[in-house]
Design a protein around this motif. Structure first.
Motif, mmCIF file in Angstrom:
data_model
loop_
_atom_site.group_PDB
_atom_site.id
_atom_site.type_symbol
_atom_site.label_atom_id
_atom_site.label_comp_id
_atom_site.label_asym_id
_atom_site.label_seq_id
_atom_site.Cartn_x
_atom_site.Cartn_y
_atom_site.Cartn_z
ATOM 1 N N ALA A 539 3.711 -6.086 12.146
ATOM 2 C CA ALA A 539 4.282 -7.431 12.196
ATOM 3 C C ALA A 539 3.360 -8.463 11.553
ATOM 4 O O ALA A 539 3.806 -9.550 11.178
ATOM 5 C CB ALA A 539 4.569 -7.819 13.647
ATOM 6 N N ARG A 540 2.077 -8.085 11.416
ATOM 7 C CA ARG A 540 1.130 -9.016 10.812
ATOM 8 C C ARG A 540 1.462 -9.327 9.346
ATOM 9 O O ARG A 540 0.986 -10.321 8.798
ATOM 10 C CB ARG A 540 -0.296 -8.465 10.908
ATOM 11 C CG ARG A 540 -0.543 -7.247 10.056
ATOM 12 C CD ARG A 540 -1.906 -6.618 10.356
ATOM 13 N NE ARG A 540 -2.975 -7.509 10.029
ATOM 14 C CZ ARG A 540 -3.619 -7.512 8.859
ATOM 15 N NH1 ARG A 540 -3.234 -6.674 7.910
ATOM 16 N NH2 ARG A 540 -4.600 -8.344 8.636
ATOM 17 N N TYR A 541 2.284 -8.488 8.742
ATOM 18 C CA TYR A 541 2.628 -8.696 7.339
ATOM 19 C C TYR A 541 3.861 -9.588 7.155
ATOM 20 O O TYR A 541 4.198 -9.950 6.025
ATOM 21 C CB TYR A 541 2.891 -7.350 6.654
ATOM 22 C CG TYR A 541 1.687 -6.439 6.666
ATOM 23 C CD1 TYR A 541 0.518 -6.787 5.998
ATOM 24 C CD2 TYR A 541 1.719 -5.218 7.342
ATOM 25 C CE1 TYR A 541 -0.594 -5.955 6.012
ATOM 26 C CE2 TYR A 541 0.620 -4.369 7.360
ATOM 27 C CZ TYR A 541 -0.534 -4.753 6.701
ATOM 28 O OH TYR A 541 -1.629 -3.933 6.710
ATOM 29 N N ILE A 542 4.535 -9.925 8.258
ATOM 30 C CA ILE A 542 5.771 -10.712 8.141
ATOM 31 C C ILE A 542 5.490 -12.082 7.552
ATOM 32 O O ILE A 542 6.137 -12.510 6.580
ATOM 33 C CB ILE A 542 6.461 -10.855 9.518
ATOM 34 C CG1 ILE A 542 6.949 -9.488 10.002
ATOM 35 C CG2 ILE A 542 7.626 -11.851 9.422
ATOM 36 C CD1 ILE A 542 7.550 -9.530 11.396
ATOM 37 N N TYR A 543 4.516 -12.783 8.122
ATOM 38 C CA TYR A 543 4.299 -14.153 7.668
ATOM 39 C C TYR A 543 3.743 -14.230 6.255
ATOM 40 O O TYR A 543 4.249 -15.027 5.441
ATOM 41 C CB TYR A 543 3.400 -14.928 8.628
ATOM 42 C CG TYR A 543 3.449 -16.401 8.316
ATOM 43 C CD1 TYR A 543 4.506 -17.186 8.747
ATOM 44 C CD2 TYR A 543 2.476 -16.996 7.516
ATOM 45 C CE1 TYR A 543 4.593 -18.520 8.417
ATOM 46 C CE2 TYR A 543 2.552 -18.331 7.184
ATOM 47 C CZ TYR A 543 3.609 -19.088 7.632
ATOM 48 O OH TYR A 543 3.699 -20.411 7.292
ATOM 49 N N PRO A 544 2.735 -13.437 5.885
ATOM 50 C CA PRO A 544 2.292 -13.481 4.487
ATOM 51 C C PRO A 544 3.422 -13.162 3.513
ATOM 52 O O PRO A 544 3.501 -13.765 2.438
ATOM 53 C CB PRO A 544 1.191 -12.417 4.436
ATOM 54 C CG PRO A 544 0.690 -12.325 5.826
ATOM 55 C CD PRO A 544 1.886 -12.555 6.701
ATOM 56 N N SER A 545 4.302 -12.238 3.904
ATOM 57 C CA SER A 545 5.426 -11.890 3.036
ATOM 58 C C SER A 545 6.370 -13.078 2.879
ATOM 59 O O SER A 545 6.807 -13.403 1.765
ATOM 60 C CB SER A 545 6.192 -10.695 3.610
ATOM 61 O OG SER A 545 5.354 -9.567 3.727
ATOM 62 N N ALA A 546 6.668 -13.725 4.011
ATOM 63 C CA ALA A 546 7.552 -14.894 3.956
ATOM 64 C C ALA A 546 6.916 -16.020 3.153
ATOM 65 O O ALA A 546 7.605 -16.728 2.401
ATOM 66 C CB ALA A 546 7.870 -15.362 5.381
ATOM 67 N N LEU A 547 5.606 -16.178 3.298
ATOM 68 C CA LEU A 547 4.917 -17.259 2.603
ATOM 69 C C LEU A 547 4.910 -17.035 1.099
ATOM 70 O O LEU A 547 5.138 -17.978 0.313
ATOM 71 C CB LEU A 547 3.479 -17.377 3.123
ATOM 72 C CG LEU A 547 2.694 -18.621 2.662
ATOM 73 C CD1 LEU A 547 3.381 -19.893 3.126
ATOM 74 C CD2 LEU A 547 1.260 -18.561 3.203
ATOM 75 N N VAL A 548 4.686 -15.822 0.663
ATOM 76 C CA VAL A 548 4.655 -15.560 -0.774
ATOM 77 C C VAL A 548 6.052 -15.720 -1.371
ATOM 78 O O VAL A 548 6.201 -16.239 -2.493
ATOM 79 C CB VAL A 548 4.068 -14.161 -1.074
ATOM 80 C CG1 VAL A 548 5.030 -13.047 -0.704
ATOM 81 C CG2 VAL A 548 3.666 -14.052 -2.546
ATOM 82 N N ILE A 549 7.083 -15.334 -0.622
ATOM 83 C CA ILE A 549 8.457 -15.520 -1.111
ATOM 84 C C ILE A 549 8.789 -17.009 -1.162
ATOM 85 O O ILE A 549 9.361 -17.506 -2.148
ATOM 86 C CB ILE A 549 9.459 -14.766 -0.204
ATOM 87 C CG1 ILE A 549 9.254 -13.263 -0.341
ATOM 88 C CG2 ILE A 549 10.898 -15.152 -0.562
ATOM 89 C CD1 ILE A 549 10.041 -12.442 0.665
ATOM 90 N N GLY A 550 8.423 -17.742 -0.104
ATOM 91 C CA GLY A 550 8.673 -19.181 -0.070
ATOM 92 C C GLY A 550 7.957 -19.899 -1.196
ATOM 93 O O GLY A 550 8.523 -20.802 -1.840
ATOM 94 N N ALA A 551 6.702 -19.511 -1.454
ATOM 95 C CA ALA A 551 5.944 -20.132 -2.538
ATOM 96 C C ALA A 551 6.578 -19.824 -3.892
ATOM 97 O O ALA A 551 6.607 -20.677 -4.789
ATOM 98 C CB ALA A 551 4.497 -19.655 -2.511
ATOM 99 N N ALA A 552 7.113 -18.605 -4.040
ATOM 100 C CA ALA A 552 7.760 -18.228 -5.298
ATOM 101 C C ALA A 552 9.026 -19.053 -5.514
ATOM 102 O O ALA A 552 9.295 -19.517 -6.640
ATOM 103 C CB ALA A 552 8.081 -16.735 -5.287
#
Length: 824
Positions: A539-552
């Motif tokens: 679950a620790r990867y959920i937020y970094p994944s969301a952040l990189v998609i949001g930034a893109a």
């Protein structure tokens, strides 16, 4: 054991190397260095400001994407990384306000900026998450500060071109050695503004720079840092004085008192000694620097500039050398002597309390009849002497604040959307001032995002401050100072924002949120239990994944917006440069398709109205009407669209529809005299058309509306006489030349030539730079003729000015003179 491991990671292991760390750090450093030179990224929601902000959004989005990748590798069981997430409350509040926004474009624009700020908090929190990163980020902020301060002084001394390397002119083919409005001339004289083009916001920034420099001086062990910061102190203090900012002088002691308690007593003593020493130096060099600077503004001379720089450098080196000696050789003795006192509780509050007393004494010296002010240069002396509650800037701000509360009461929960103040203030204003800023960040936030948004902002600031205070005192003393720099910049700008619009500069706003992130990075608290659990799962990867998609996604939107802005600029240059329509019209449509900026649409409406005027082709009118109908839903308070529709209705001969449009618009802009002028002119035209159609009664009925309109205007104008004597009323309101023309024309047709002469004389303009100037001259000359008076050569001069239209003008004059009088 887990806590100790986390703390070790925080202090040593997460911040000192790696490609991703340096990519993020370099991105932040480049932003700090280059962004201010685009007018501080001022958020004017006008196309001329947009491109720089869109470019900044692209840079921040790219940096955030690299930061997101770094989060995949970081230990997420750090409390500060969870607290960063509450920053999303601010974009959420702007998103909610979008549904009832007064301006869809401005609300979206503000949402984008709030997302930028949230990304910047992450950059600050992750970059400063450790001793190396915190020092690096604080150094970056101070290097940027040094450049801005020195750049401001270069403009004060008349040449910021770096020996011809930079041309600051915004006009092709012209050369300017100075940045536009870096020294702004207003009613108070020349005021230093540096890159911000606004002295008060520059003063807020300088307050932070001065206090941060002093903190580094008393806390640094490295001789280079001590020396370099000591050299910056005099230029920064000098620049603060040259801003002529009364607000800066008033707020300075408040921020000083809020900073001193973070230092132990012995270092507070050293802090004050350095401040006094540099202050005395500034007083000694102030008169010659001011006089030479004013001379160089009018007539640049390299010899005079060298003399001015020599004085500043000599003062800086002398003061800096003394401060270096004190800090390097005497500070240890001072701290040794006061060690026992430092260890006692609450001793850090002694000097701040004393500072309050000293501040009161300083205010007495400045504001009392002591003669101290007479020692200052004339322009600074005038500004200081005008510090009181009964002067126009204070009274006007009070009016802004009252009007903001009136506006908020109509949108109490979620606000009227981003940009609400500049969109709606004319509807709620007490008098006809012009201010697209509320001069109070918190009231402007309340207006934009309502009580929900303001509470979200205060919750974020409060949470960061609480976390910072709990962590700051647990740190080793030598590790505290970079985080104290973050606190100083955030506090100085946010406190000064109670009386000005510093946060409307995206650069200053980004500095604040970068520093809020840095304050969170001061973490010395144990992680939450759920963080430790999540850190061990996927679950620790959920937020970094969301952040990189949001930034893109944010990157894609920002690139699209920048492309749209470039296309609009191309189309605007083509339209006003006289190029064929087919060379730029598709570019304009493409720009509008990507971003429905009101200015882009307005350019298209101008083109459509012009095409209709030239061809009478109803297709253009229909397209303009369709576009206006659509934009009324999105931008119901964009006043320019009122005038575009008025132009269209006038061209179509739909004057009754024009009257309806103006009557509906006046309640939204009750102090805009131009609307009343246009309404009076339209009633006159309706009456004239009726008269020419053989309907004198209908003509009189229309013209009586003008008399009623004048009564409405006079009633409102009478209220302006009740304003405090020191308060400026703002724009003209009352019987203006534009209103006098139709009144004079009506009086002429009714045979009241003396009244007509009185009105029409107000409208005469020998420059003939307006379409109505010749009309006013013709009617005025006819009025004089009817009274048996000479026209003093007015008609002869008019014919000379327009040799190609002489027959048309004389024919119109004869028609006016032949018009019989009609009764009322």
């Amino acid at each position: 054991m887990q806590l100790q491991s986390n703390q070790k990671i925080i202090r040593q292991g997460t911040d000192s190397g790696g490609f991703l760390f340096w990519t993020v750090a370099i991105g932040a450093f480049c932003f700090l260095i280059f962004a201010p030179f685009s007018r501080g990224l001022f958020n004017g929601t006008q196309s001329s400001f947009d491109s720089s902000i869109f470019a900044a959004q692209i840079a921040v989005a790219l940096t955030t994407m690299f930061l997101s990748l770094r989060l995949f590798k970081l230990d997420t069981a750090i409390r500060s990384l969870s607290l960063v997430h509450i920053l999303w409350l601010i974009p959420l509040s702007y998103l909610l306000s979008l549904f009832g926004a007064a301006s869809v474009y401005s609300a979206m624009y503000s949402l984008w900026i709030s997302i930028l700020y949230t990304f910047v908090v992450y950059i600050g929190a992750v970059t400063a998450n450790g001793n190396f990163g915190s020092r690096l980020l604080s150094i970056g902020i101070l290097i940027s500060s040094s450049i801005i301060v020195l750049f401001g002084l270069m403009n004060w001394f008349g040449d910021a071109s770096f020996w011809g390397l930079f041309n600051w002119s915004e006009v092709d083919g012209q050369v300017s050695k100075t940045y536009r409005d870096a020294v702004l001339i207003d009613s108070n004289g020349e005021r230093l503004t540096s890159v911000f083009q606004y002295a008060n916001s520059y003063a807020a920034y300088l307050l932070a720079v001065i206090l941060a420099v002093l903190v580094i001086m008393v806390g640094a062990k490295n001789r280079f840092f001590i020396a370099s910061t000591a050299l910056l102190l005099v230029p920064a203090l000098l620049s603060l004085v040259l801003t002529l900012s009364r607000g800066g002088l008033v707020v300075f002691p408040i921020i000083l008192v809020l900073v001193l308690p973070f230092l132990k007593f012995s270092r507070q003593i050293l802090f004050i000694v350095h401040l006094i020493l540099s202050g005395i130096t500034v007083l000694l060099i102030l008169n010659p620097v001011t006089e030479l600077g004013l001379e160089l503004q009018n007539n640049f001379s390299s010899g005079t500039a060298l003399q001015a720089w020599s004085i500043v450098i000599a003062g800086s080196v002398t003061s800096g050398a003394l401060s270096f000696v004190i800090q390097r050789f005497l500070s240890v003795k001072v701290e040794g002597r006061l060690a026992a006192f430092d260890d006692k509780k609450m001793t850090m509050l002694v000097l701040p309390l004393a500072a309050v007393i000293v501040g009161a004494l300083g205010l007495y010296l400045l504001l009392g009849n002591t003669g101290f002010v007479k020692m200052l240069p004339d322009n600074i002396q005038t500004r200081v002497e005008n510090i009181n509650l009964n002067q126009h800037s204070v009274l006007e701000r009070g009016t802004f604040y009252q009007d903001a509360i009136k506006l908020w009461k109509d949108y109490p929960v979620f606000g009227a959307g981003g940009g609400a103040w500049q969109t709606l203030y004319e509807k709620y204003q007490n008098n006809p001032y012009t201010s697209r800023q509320a001069h109070n960040f918190y009231l402007q936030t309340l207006v934009e995002v309502g009580i929900v948004g303001l509470l979200s902002l205060l919750l974020v600031i409060g949470a960061v401050l609480y976390h910072f205070l709990r962590s700051y005192w647990k740190k080793p003393e030598e590790d505290r100072y970079p985080y104290l720099v973050f606190y100083i910049f955030a506090a100085a700008i946010l406190i000064h924002s109670f009386i000005d619009f510093n946060m409307s500069y995206v650069y200053l706003g980004a500095i604040v949120f970068l520093c809020l992130g840095g304050m969170l990075a001061s973490n010395e608290l144990s992680p939450y239990a759920w963080q430790e659990k999540m850190a061990k799962s996927k679950a620790r990867y959920i937020y970094p994944s969301a952040l990189v998609i949001g930034a893109a996604v944010f990157l894609f939107v920002s690139i699209s917006n920048l492309s749209s802005n470039n296309q609009y600029n191309f189309a605007r240059d083509g339209a006003f440069g006289g190029k064929p329509l087919d060379e730029y019209y598709d570019e304009l449509n493409s720009a509008i398709g990507k971003l429905k900026h009101p200015e882009y649409v307005d350019l298209k409406l101008q083109i459509l109205n012009s095409l209709y005027n030239q061809s009478n082709n109803e297709q253009y009118a229909q397209e303009a009407e369709k576009l206006l109908s659509e934009m009324k839903e999105r931008e119901p308070y964009y006043k320019t669209f009122v005038y575009r529709e008025l132009q269209l209705r006038s061209a179509q001969g739909q004057f009754e529809a024009a009257v309806e449009l103006l009557e509906k618009s006046i309640p939204n802009y009750p102090w805009d005299i131009e609307l009343y002028e246009q309404l009076a002119t339209t009633h006159f035209i309706i009456g004239l058309n009726s008269l020419q159609a053989g309907q004198p009664d209908a003509a009189n009925a229309a013209w009586n509306e003008v008399a009623s309109l004048l009564a409405r205007v006079n009633e409102k104008a009478a209220y302006l006489d009740t304003l405090p004597e020191a308060q400026l009323q703002g724009r003209a309101f009352g019987l203006t030349p534009g209103l006098a023309l139709p009144l004079g024309q009506i009086a002429y047709y009714r045979g009241d030539y003396a009244q007509a002469e009185q009105y029409l004389s107000m409208r005469l303009d020998p420059n003939y730079d307006d379409a109505y100037d010749s009309e006013a001259t013709l009617y005025y000359a006819a009025t004089l003729t009817k009274q048996g008076k000479g026209d003093d050569g007015l008609i002869a001069e008019l014919l000379v000015r327009f040799p190609d239209n002489q027959e048309q003008l004389t024919g119109k004059l004869e028609a006016i003179l032949s018009q019989p009088v009609i009764g009322q």
